[in-house]
Design an enzyme around this catalytic site. Sequence first.
Site, PDB file in Angstrom:
ATOM      1  N   ARG A   4       0.931  -1.385  -0.070  1.00 57.71           N
ATOM      2  CA  ARG A   4       0.207  -0.089   0.091  1.00 57.71           C
ATOM      3  C   ARG A   4       0.813   1.209   0.073  1.00 57.71           C
ATOM      4  O   ARG A   4       0.462   2.402  -0.518  1.00 57.71           O
ATOM      5  CB  ARG A   4      -0.819   0.080   1.289  1.00 57.71           C
ATOM      6  CG  ARG A   4      -2.032  -1.131   1.255  1.00 57.71           C
ATOM      7  CD  ARG A   4      -2.839  -0.903   2.232  1.00 57.71           C
ATOM      8  NE  ARG A   4      -2.229  -1.323   3.422  1.00 57.71           N
ATOM      9  CZ  ARG A   4      -2.570  -1.010   4.839  1.00 57.71           C
ATOM     10  NH1 ARG A   4      -3.827  -0.935   4.941  1.00 57.71           N
ATOM     11  NH2 ARG A   4      -1.881  -1.387   5.859  1.00 57.71           N
ATOM     12  N   LYS A  36       1.498 -17.918   6.756  1.00 56.49           N
ATOM     13  CA  LYS A  36       0.541 -18.300   7.943  1.00 56.49           C
ATOM     14  C   LYS A  36       0.350 -17.038   8.746  1.00 56.49           C
ATOM     15  O   LYS A  36       1.156 -15.965   8.467  1.00 56.49           O
ATOM     16  CB  LYS A  36       1.347 -19.490   8.854  1.00 56.49           C
ATOM     17  CG  LYS A  36       2.593 -18.858   9.549  1.00 56.49           C
ATOM     18  CD  LYS A  36       3.067 -19.397  10.646  1.00 56.49           C
ATOM     19  CE  LYS A  36       4.435 -18.800  11.438  1.00 56.49           C
ATOM     20  NZ  LYS A  36       3.841 -17.782  12.301  1.00 56.49           N
ATOM     21  N   HIS A  50       7.684 -22.619   7.312  1.00 55.96           N
ATOM     22  CA  HIS A  50       9.003 -22.532   6.871  1.00 55.96           C
ATOM     23  C   HIS A  50       9.906 -23.497   7.751  1.00 55.96           C
ATOM     24  O   HIS A  50      10.936 -23.959   7.463  1.00 55.96           O
ATOM     25  CB  HIS A  50       9.518 -21.219   7.086  1.00 55.96           C
ATOM     26  CG  HIS A  50      10.107 -20.667   8.565  1.00 55.96           C
ATOM     27  ND1 HIS A  50       9.000 -19.983   9.057  1.00 55.96           N
ATOM     28  CD2 HIS A  50      11.247 -20.992   9.314  1.00 55.96           C
ATOM     29  CE1 HIS A  50       9.558 -19.801  10.377  1.00 55.96           C
ATOM     30  NE2 HIS A  50      10.351 -20.200  10.668  1.00 55.96           N
ATOM     31  N   LYS A  56      12.983 -26.388   6.648  1.00 52.07           N
ATOM     32  CA  LYS A  56      14.377 -26.754   7.533  1.00 52.07           C
ATOM     33  C   LYS A  56      15.101 -28.031   7.166  1.00 52.07           C
ATOM     34  O   LYS A  56      14.445 -29.090   7.199  1.00 52.07           O
ATOM     35  CB  LYS A  56      14.207 -26.510   8.892  1.00 52.07           C
ATOM     36  CG  LYS A  56      13.739 -25.226   9.433  1.00 52.07           C
ATOM     37  CD  LYS A  56      13.699 -25.062  10.883  1.00 52.07           C
ATOM     38  CE  LYS A  56      13.348 -23.635  11.425  1.00 52.07           C
ATOM     39  NZ  LYS A  56      14.604 -22.808  11.187  1.00 52.07           N
ATOM     40  N   GLU A  98      11.957 -18.918  22.607  1.00 52.20           N
ATOM     41  CA  GLU A  98      12.564 -17.828  22.061  1.00 52.20           C
ATOM     42  C   GLU A  98      13.049 -17.095  22.980  1.00 52.20           C
ATOM     43  O   GLU A  98      12.134 -16.451  24.023  1.00 52.20           O
ATOM     44  CB  GLU A  98      11.899 -17.271  20.963  1.00 52.20           C
ATOM     45  CG  GLU A  98      11.614 -17.822  19.715  1.00 52.20           C
ATOM     46  CD  GLU A  98      10.621 -17.206  18.623  1.00 52.20           C
ATOM     47  OE1 GLU A  98      11.396 -16.524  17.894  1.00 52.20           O
ATOM     48  OE2 GLU A  98       9.264 -17.210  18.594  1.00 52.20           O
ATOM     49  N   ASP A 124       0.047 -18.354  16.026  1.00 49.06           N
ATOM     50  CA  ASP A 124       1.247 -17.825  15.530  1.00 49.06           C
ATOM     51  C   ASP A 124       2.041 -19.144  15.183  1.00 49.06           C
ATOM     52  O   ASP A 124       2.815 -19.337  14.315  1.00 49.06           O
ATOM     53  CB  ASP A 124       1.888 -16.890  16.128  1.00 49.06           C
ATOM     54  CG  ASP A 124       3.304 -16.326  15.423  1.00 49.06           C
ATOM     55  OD1 ASP A 124       3.103 -16.378  14.349  1.00 49.06           O
ATOM     56  OD2 ASP A 124       4.134 -16.296  15.983  1.00 49.06           O
ATOM     57  N   HIS A 164       3.660 -24.170  13.299  1.00 48.05           N
ATOM     58  CA  HIS A 164       4.738 -24.722  13.259  1.00 48.05           C
ATOM     59  C   HIS A 164       5.062 -26.045  14.059  1.00 48.05           C
ATOM     60  O   HIS A 164       5.526 -27.127  13.661  1.00 48.05           O
ATOM     61  CB  HIS A 164       5.963 -23.730  13.785  1.00 48.05           C
ATOM     62  CG  HIS A 164       6.077 -22.624  12.931  1.00 48.05           C
ATOM     63  ND1 HIS A 164       6.055 -22.613  11.645  1.00 48.05           N
ATOM     64  CD2 HIS A 164       6.408 -21.249  13.367  1.00 48.05           C
ATOM     65  CE1 HIS A 164       6.465 -21.311  11.194  1.00 48.05           C
ATOM     66  NE2 HIS A 164       6.524 -20.510  12.257  1.00 48.05           N
ATOM     67  N   LYS A 173       7.726 -16.554  23.951  1.00 49.62           N
ATOM     68  CA  LYS A 173       8.558 -15.125  23.802  1.00 49.62           C
ATOM     69  C   LYS A 173       9.315 -14.973  25.035  1.00 49.62           C
ATOM     70  O   LYS A 173       8.797 -15.256  25.985  1.00 49.62           O
ATOM     71  CB  LYS A 173       7.755 -14.096  23.218  1.00 49.62           C
ATOM     72  CG  LYS A 173       6.897 -14.450  21.839  1.00 49.62           C
ATOM     73  CD  LYS A 173       7.970 -14.277  20.764  1.00 49.62           C
ATOM     74  CE  LYS A 173       7.439 -14.239  19.416  1.00 49.62           C
ATOM     75  NZ  LYS A 173       8.283 -14.262  18.434  1.00 49.62           N
TER      76      LYS A 173
END
Length: 482
Positions: free
Chosen positions: A54, A153, A183, A187, A221, A240, A245, A331
């Site tokens: 955009r 995703k 993804h 791997k 993470e 997420d 995953h 996280k």
Amino acid sequence: MTTTGSGDPDLPAHVFVLFGARGDLAARKLFPGLYRLAAAGRLPEDYAVVGSGRHSPGSDDDFRDEVLDGLRESVDDLDEQVARDLLDRTCFVTSDADDGADLASRVRELEESMGGEPRRLVYLSVPPDAMPGMVGMLGREGLAERARLVIEKPFGLDLESFGELDRDVREVFEEDQVFRIDHFLGKEAVQNLLALRFANALFEPAWDRRSIASVQVDVPETLAMEGRGSFYETTGALRDMVSTHLFQILGAVALEDPGEWSADAVRRARAEVFEAVRPLDPSRVVLGQYDGYRDEDDVDDDSTVETFVALEARVDNDRWRDVPFFLRTGKAMAETRRTVTLRFRGPDSTVFGSDLARDELVLELTDEAQVHVELLGKRPGPEMELAPATMRLDLGEELPHDEPLEAYERLLLDVLHGDHTLFAHSDETRRLWEVCQPVLDDRPEPQPYDQGSWGPDAALALPDGGWRLGRDSERDPGRDAD
């Protein structure tokens, strides 16, 4: 604009159309992936890249400068000549769900300069709520013809929204045109997991409930939001990471023998596993939110979005019945890891007692696959005393001259060749939403956890014997793990 350089002569000319081309994913993964494919001569001899979104960067040269800055940050030892050739083929055209006329005009202009009927690779890296409108625009402008559509995703936000998105996509594209990208499936280490199991008689006969007591898929993470607050407020960790995953890794671990390495066979076997996964029990799910999340940019002051998920899943088939699969991600945790642990049952023999530590097969899903087996052996010396030992396989050291492909690089290459093996089919995706929907309908209250920790206390006790990651590094040969 387009030039002909060294590339794969067996691939037809392509126009790449990248929506979200000025975003973080494009800068860190997509353009570096295209660069690496170009450097290896794996792109078509004739291609062009059209970035879109955009907001205009100003001019094509301004956009190329942005792309070059991203390449210099993401690629070690950047070959300026390869980068310049990629940039010379790259431009930017603004578009949105309501107006794609200029974009369609530029794509057709580039195709005419190439001659013939080049293929189109359309990459949608846009928020879930924007995806239906963008798909509709592609249909109206005729850009779905000769196209392969890559969808990032999450594929919807729940079972109902996935169904609506899937209907919208199917009105414009055939299923064999659609590549739902995850993804993690790209791997090297995830693919090596399949090779390790099916190509080795040491592991294949023991890959079931008779030998394996439990499985852990652990993807913590250390990073917090890093500017993704608005995205997480819409999705959260379950949507997420878990519905995509982590369940895809579970599918790779639990896969039945597909009989052959082909897209149809592998996807059919993966779909059978997901069909056997029991819908999640909310009482066996722990959600968490790290302290300080509400202070992040674009996060509501009273947000209840989860930044952490730990859960128990069950696969109700003959191979895995009664074997718990424990999945964890979050996280702002203590480490960044991608670890799969298969914890074995104790031996039938009681020569050394019945309360021994359990052997574990540990796969680190790094770019260069690492596998090790933690087991027990005799401690050197005059006494018959057990001690922990580790058997290691490092493919990076064993095969030093073979370069692994980064996940997006591999998956982009598969799209170019029309290979669906490592992409999710619509039926698989729908089933995973069915599995996760009970938690969305009866959502546990997120529990607080300290940044740099391993998550809420309730999650630490979820697996009998605890999580492998976060426990003391020294193994106790007398510890009963399950």
